[in-house]
Structure formats: C-alpha cells, structure tokens
Design an enzyme around this catalytic site. Structure first.
Site, mmCIF file in Angstrom:
data_model
loop_
_atom_site.group_PDB
_atom_site.id
_atom_site.type_symbol
_atom_site.label_atom_id
_atom_site.label_comp_id
_atom_site.label_asym_id
_atom_site.label_seq_id
_atom_site.Cartn_x
_atom_site.Cartn_y
_atom_site.Cartn_z
ATOM 1 C CE1 TYR A 1 2.886 18.022 47.569
ATOM 2 C CE2 TYR A 1 3.744 15.801 47.354
ATOM 3 C CZ TYR A 1 3.139 16.779 48.114
ATOM 4 O OH TYR A 1 2.803 16.523 49.424
ATOM 5 C CE LYS B 1 4.245 19.284 50.643
ATOM 6 N NZ LYS B 1 3.534 20.156 51.595
ATOM 7 C CB SER C 1 5.682 14.642 51.364
ATOM 8 O OG SER C 1 5.396 13.448 50.668
#
Ligand code: NAD
Ligand code: WQD
Length: 339
Positions: free
Chosen positions: A150, A154, A126
């Site tokens: 989050y 990643k 992302s």
C-alpha cells in the site's frame, strides 16, 4: 473563487468530509466513486451538510475511459484524488489488487485531466511513505521507505506526479501526506464507516464503546514511548478537509509535498482514556503482542503546511473523539442501519 471540483473517492471517509468543506466554500462538486468501500448515503449526507448540489458518478476509475463521461458532462477545473484501496494488511495479502487499483486509477485520472486541459490536482498521499522514520517529528525532507505494498503505491503515485509535472509545466500538483485521520463531522451525520473489522485504532475503540465489539487488543505496551504503547499524530478529519482547501488555494506550477498533521502525539492508552471520558462508556482491552510492521512513534512536522498553506490543525484529541463518539453512538452500524 467558486470552482467545479472533481472529487474521486468522494463517498469515502476523508472524501465525504472534504466535500462538505468544498460545498461550504461555495464550490461545485462532482464525485466519482465505485462505492467499493463506501455508501451512497455518505454522498447524500455530505450534500445536505455542505448545503450544495453534488453530482455523483458511480464509476470504477480503473476502467479505461470511465472518466470521459465525467469530464464531458461537467466543466471540471481541478481534481482531488482520494479514490483507492488503503488497508495495509490487505495490501500485503493482495499486492496486485493494490498496484492495479491505485496506480491504474491515478494514471487514468491524469490522462483524462491532460486530455481536457485540467492541470490542478491534489492527491491523498500518506505518512506511510516514510516507513520507519529516521527523524522525529518528520519533515517532508525525511527519507522515504514504505514497508508495505500500500505504502509503495503511494510513493509510486507521488513519483508519477513528479514526473508528469516535470514533463509539462502547466501541471500544478499538491501531494498531501496525511498522518492519522480520525473523528467525524460534529453533526453526527457523517463519519467513518469501515467495512468488517476495523483496521485502525479509533474506529475499533468506538465500536467497543458502543458495544459492537467486546474488547480492544492493544498491540504492545513495550514500545520505546512514555507509556509503552504506540504514539501517533491523530488529526481531525475536518482539519484535514480544510487542508485540502488550503492546498487548492495555494497550488503552484510543479509538484509539491506537504505533511498534514498536528505535530502532537497521542498514545494508545491516551486514546482509550479520552474515549472513555467523552463517551461515558468503558473500553475493555487486552495487551497482546506487537502488530507486524508497526512502529513506536509517528509524528508530523507540519510547519511547511502551516507556513506555506496558511493552514493549521486546531482540533484537539478531545474534540476528535467527541465527534467520533457522536457519530458512532447515533449510527452504531454506520450507514448500514439506514439502508
Ligand atoms: P475510503 O476507503 O473511505 O475512501 C476511498 C474511496 O475510494 C471509497 O469511497 C472507495 O469506494 C473509492 N474507490 C476505491 N477504489 C475505487 C475505484 N477503482 N474507482 C472508484 N472509486 C474507488 O478511504 P479514506 O480513509 O477516505 O482514504 C481516502 C484516501 O486517503 C485514500 O487514497 C487513502 O489511501 C488516503 N489516506 C487515508 C488515510 C487514513 O488513515 N484513512 C491515511 C493516509 C492516506
Ligand atoms: C494506531 C496505533 C497500533 C489497532 C495506519 C496505516 C497508515 C495510515 C493510517 C493510510 C498503533 C495501535 C491499532 C488496534 C492497537 N493509513 N492499535 N490496536 O498503523 O499508525 O496507520 O492508518 O495511509 O498507512 O498504517 O494506524 O490506527 O492502525 O494504529 O493497539 O486494534 O494503535 O499498534 O500504535 P497506523 P492505526
């Protein structure tokens, strides 16, 4: 050449659209998904739209050995790994859930691939790994610095992939950093179906347009952008899906990273205007304060993917929002109304 591709998280928003693209290309698809954030109906729709057979395994990738049945029953040749949790705000509230789900799932997948001699992997990373970017548009070489759990999962998964590829040169891994995926399949049969209140702008705008929510909250009009609202690089989910096919076709030994975006920015007010135009509905809004963790502008430099993968995101904002509206207006409650 047609292959058997494992798609983890293939019932989800981006996964299901990618399944359509894989089937259209003649690949055989095996989905592994626990349906934690998706519907079995999306799997059926993807199979129908792609015109192919999809094998579906409802499994939780965090469970040790859960993937063994998948690799034992299908001649998997490559994997695309979408499965995971993705809500930024929730990751701040429940960091352990995010570290556990995203990291353990990936390690289980990598171990199972290794055990079965499957070395080709495309991973959903992302643009959130860039945090507040130090350069715009953002090239892959920009500094990383995610600002929430989050995003950190990643980047950690990217590091794990780089480490396994460095340890064994049979791995061929492509890390795809998506910018802001929006839109839906143009048939209106498949689209984004967030559970509860949408976190992201476009599904929220669509739910206001269709009358499911009263009004949008715009998170600030005092950003350092042309109209004061946040600017993002929105990319049509079908262009993104095609980016995965290009990445699969161009896998090379090692681990490489690509931005998938358009290189064009749109503001929140442009999204509202375009959504009103394509839907013929009004989208009332209030401007409220900035959302914690937001940035003014996020914009991809997609030239590496354009040149090295021979891929380009061509669908413009009008097409993105027209397709999102076709889906939303024909399925006001998402897949829920078909249950
Ligand atoms: P999504 O939630 O629609 O899809 C994720 C899928 O993974 C869901 O179907 C869910 O049921 C499944 N899943 C979750 N935990 C699982 C587990 N333990 N075992 C098996 N399946 C599990 O999300 P999406 O928008 O399609 O995103 C797909 C991937 O792309 C995610 O990894 C996400 O982080 C990444 N990504 C998304 C965006 C975005 O804006 N949508 C942007 C950048 C990156
Ligand atoms: C877009 C713009 C908001 C909602 C997030 C994740 C990122 C990636 C994509 C997974 C911003 C504004 C939003 C609303 C608003 N996901 N907005 N009112 O924040 O760029 O990225 O999704 O990897 O990691 O952070 O996308 O759609 O939430 O916001 O005004 O109700 O819309 O402030 O400017 P974002 P978004």
């Amino acid at each position: 050449m047609s292959k058997t591709i494992l798609v983890t998280g293939g019932a989800g928003y981006i996964g299901s659209h990618t399944v359509v693209a894989l089937l259209e290309r003649g690949h055989r698809v095996v989905i592994a998904d626990n349906l934690a954030n998706s519907s079995r109906l999306a799997v059926d729709a993807a199979g129908r739209l792609g015109g192919g057979e999809v094998a579906f395994h409802q499994i939780d990738l965090t469970e040790d050995g859960s993937l063994a049945e998948v690799f034992d029953s299908h001649p998997v040749e490559a994997a695309i790994h979408f499965a995971g949790l993705k809500a930024v705000g929730e990751s701040v509230e429940k960091p352990l859930d995010y570290y556990r789900t995203n990291l353990i799932s990936t390690m289980n997948l990598l171990r199972e691939m290794q055990a079965h001699g499957v070395w080709d992997l495309v991973f959903s990373s992302s643009a959130t790994v860039y945090g507040d970017p130090d350069v715009l548009p953002i090239p892959e070489s920009a500094a990383t610095g995610p600002t929430n759990p989050y995003g950190r999962t990643k980047l950690m998964i990217e590091d794990i992939c780089r480490d396994v590829a460095a340890a064994d040169d049979r791995w061929r891994i492509s890390l795809l950093r998506y910018f802001n995926p929006v839109g839906a399949h143009s048939s209106g049969e498949l689209g984004e179906d967030p559970r509860g209140i949408p976190n992201n702008l476009v599904p929220y705008v669509m739910q206001v347009a269709v009358g499911r929510r009263d009004k949008l909250q715009v998170y600030g009009d005092d950003w350092d952008t042309p109209d004061g609202s946040g600017v993002r690089d929105y990319i049509h989910v079908l262009d993104l899906a095609e980016g995965h096919l290009a990445a699969l076709d161009h896998l090379e030994a090692g681990c490489d990273v690509f931005n998938l975006g358009t290189g064009t920015g749109s503001s929140v007010f442009e999204i509202i205007d375009t959504a009103e135009r394509v839907s013929g509905r009004s989208v009332p809004y209030d401007v409220i304060g900035r959302r914690s963790g937001d940035i003014a502008t996020s914009l991809a430099d997609p030239s590496k993917a354009n040149h090295e993968l021979g891929w380009r995101a061509d669908r413009n904002l009008e097409v993105m929002l027209t397709d999102a509206w076709t889906w939303q207006s024909s399925h006001p409650m998402g897949f829920g109304d078909d249950d």
